[in-house]
Motif scaffolding. Structure first.
Motif, mmCIF file in Angstrom:
data_model
loop_
_atom_site.group_PDB
_atom_site.id
_atom_site.type_symbol
_atom_site.label_atom_id
_atom_site.label_comp_id
_atom_site.label_asym_id
_atom_site.label_seq_id
_atom_site.Cartn_x
_atom_site.Cartn_y
_atom_site.Cartn_z
ATOM 1 N N SER A 125 30.344 50.372 27.847
ATOM 2 C CA SER A 125 30.663 51.797 27.927
ATOM 3 C C SER A 125 29.458 52.655 27.551
ATOM 4 O O SER A 125 29.185 53.690 28.178
ATOM 5 N N LEU A 140 36.912 47.644 30.712
ATOM 6 C CA LEU A 140 36.708 47.675 29.268
ATOM 7 C C LEU A 140 37.995 47.294 28.562
ATOM 8 O O LEU A 140 38.994 48.011 28.647
ATOM 9 N N ARG A 145 34.679 54.571 21.450
ATOM 10 C CA ARG A 145 33.421 55.307 21.466
ATOM 11 C C ARG A 145 32.590 54.909 20.252
ATOM 12 O O ARG A 145 33.092 54.877 19.128
ATOM 13 N N VAL A 160 36.037 53.134 36.178
ATOM 14 C CA VAL A 160 36.201 52.574 34.840
ATOM 15 C C VAL A 160 37.671 52.245 34.609
ATOM 16 O O VAL A 160 38.542 53.095 34.791
ATOM 17 N N ILE A 162 40.120 51.059 31.563
ATOM 18 C CA ILE A 162 40.202 50.947 30.105
ATOM 19 C C ILE A 162 41.581 50.398 29.747
ATOM 20 O O ILE A 162 42.601 51.008 30.074
ATOM 21 N N PHE A 182 35.067 59.663 29.468
ATOM 22 C CA PHE A 182 34.635 59.265 30.808
ATOM 23 C C PHE A 182 35.219 60.164 31.889
ATOM 24 O O PHE A 182 34.553 60.430 32.898
#
Length: 219
Positions: A125, A140, A145, A160, A162, A182
């Motif tokens: 990330s 991910l 973060r 992406v 997540i 994001f």
């Protein structure tokens, strides 16, 4: 099941990161860069990666920071705070490694997927934020973060996925902020929650597999 050549038993140590390259005999043209969690090594994610994409070429890299009997990707201060200079140094080194490894093995980074779990997902990330354009597609698992000072690149054209664990009390609470981060930077974000803790399992594999195929994952 895919068959792998003898080269897949080799741990390559000639680049900045040690890694294993698994190229199935019936390779489909897919490529996954696979990044493990903390305290283990590059082999721990291979069964999951094979489950997700059995015909993909796998580049399973090993973090360079020692932790217990295994490795991690950058130094931590607590389980949810990290040494910022270590993050940036290791991210720069990995960006160079990915480019060199892809060129050496004839892989197209623009079509590659980066699959990361926990500390490995955090590296992926952050790689997108500090080195935009290198990663075009990332899955991910149990990420958060990690940068205190987050850059704002334009991530339009980046996909992406997540996946958070509903019972993940350490990383789970941070997942919404990562989704927002994001999304605000223009990435196409698919956010999912599975009935699990911090560990990954079959539900994660099914979601990533469907996401890669362009279908709508069902948690």
């Amino acid at each position: 099941m895919s068959e792998y050549s003898e080269e897949n038993n080799i741990l390559h140590r000639d680049l900045s990161f040690s890694y294993r390259l698994l190229r199935p005999a019936n390779a489909s043209g897919e490529c996954l860069f696979v990044l493990h969690g903390s305290g283990v090594d590059e082999t721990t994610m291979l069964p999951l990666a094979r489950q997700i994409a059995p015909r993909a070429v796998l580049v399973a890299a090993r973090g360079r920071i020692a932790q217990e009997d295994g490795f991690r990707w950058f130094e931590r201060i607590t389980p949810t705070s990290f040494e910022q200079s270590s993050i940036r140094a290791e991210e720069a080194a990995f960006a160079e490694f990915a480019a060199v490894a892809a060129k050496r093995h004839g892989l197209d980074l623009q079509r590659a997927t980066f699959l990361g779990y926990s500390n490995g997902a955090n590296l992926v990330s952050t790689l997108m934020l500090l080195h935009p354009g290198l990663v075009r597609q990332a899955a991910l698992l149990r990420a958060m973060r990690v940068l205190d000072d987050t850059p704002a690149p334009d991530l339009a054209g980046t996909r992406v996925l997540i996946i958070a664990g509903a019972a993940d009390q350490t990383y789970g609470p941070f997942a919404p902020a990562l989704v927002t981060l994001f999304s605000q930077r223009g990435a196409a974000v698919d956010a999912r929650i599975v009935a699990a803790g911090h560990e990954f399992g079959d539900a994660d594999a099914a979601i990533v597999r469907q996401w890669l195929a362009g279908a709508t994952p069902v948690a």
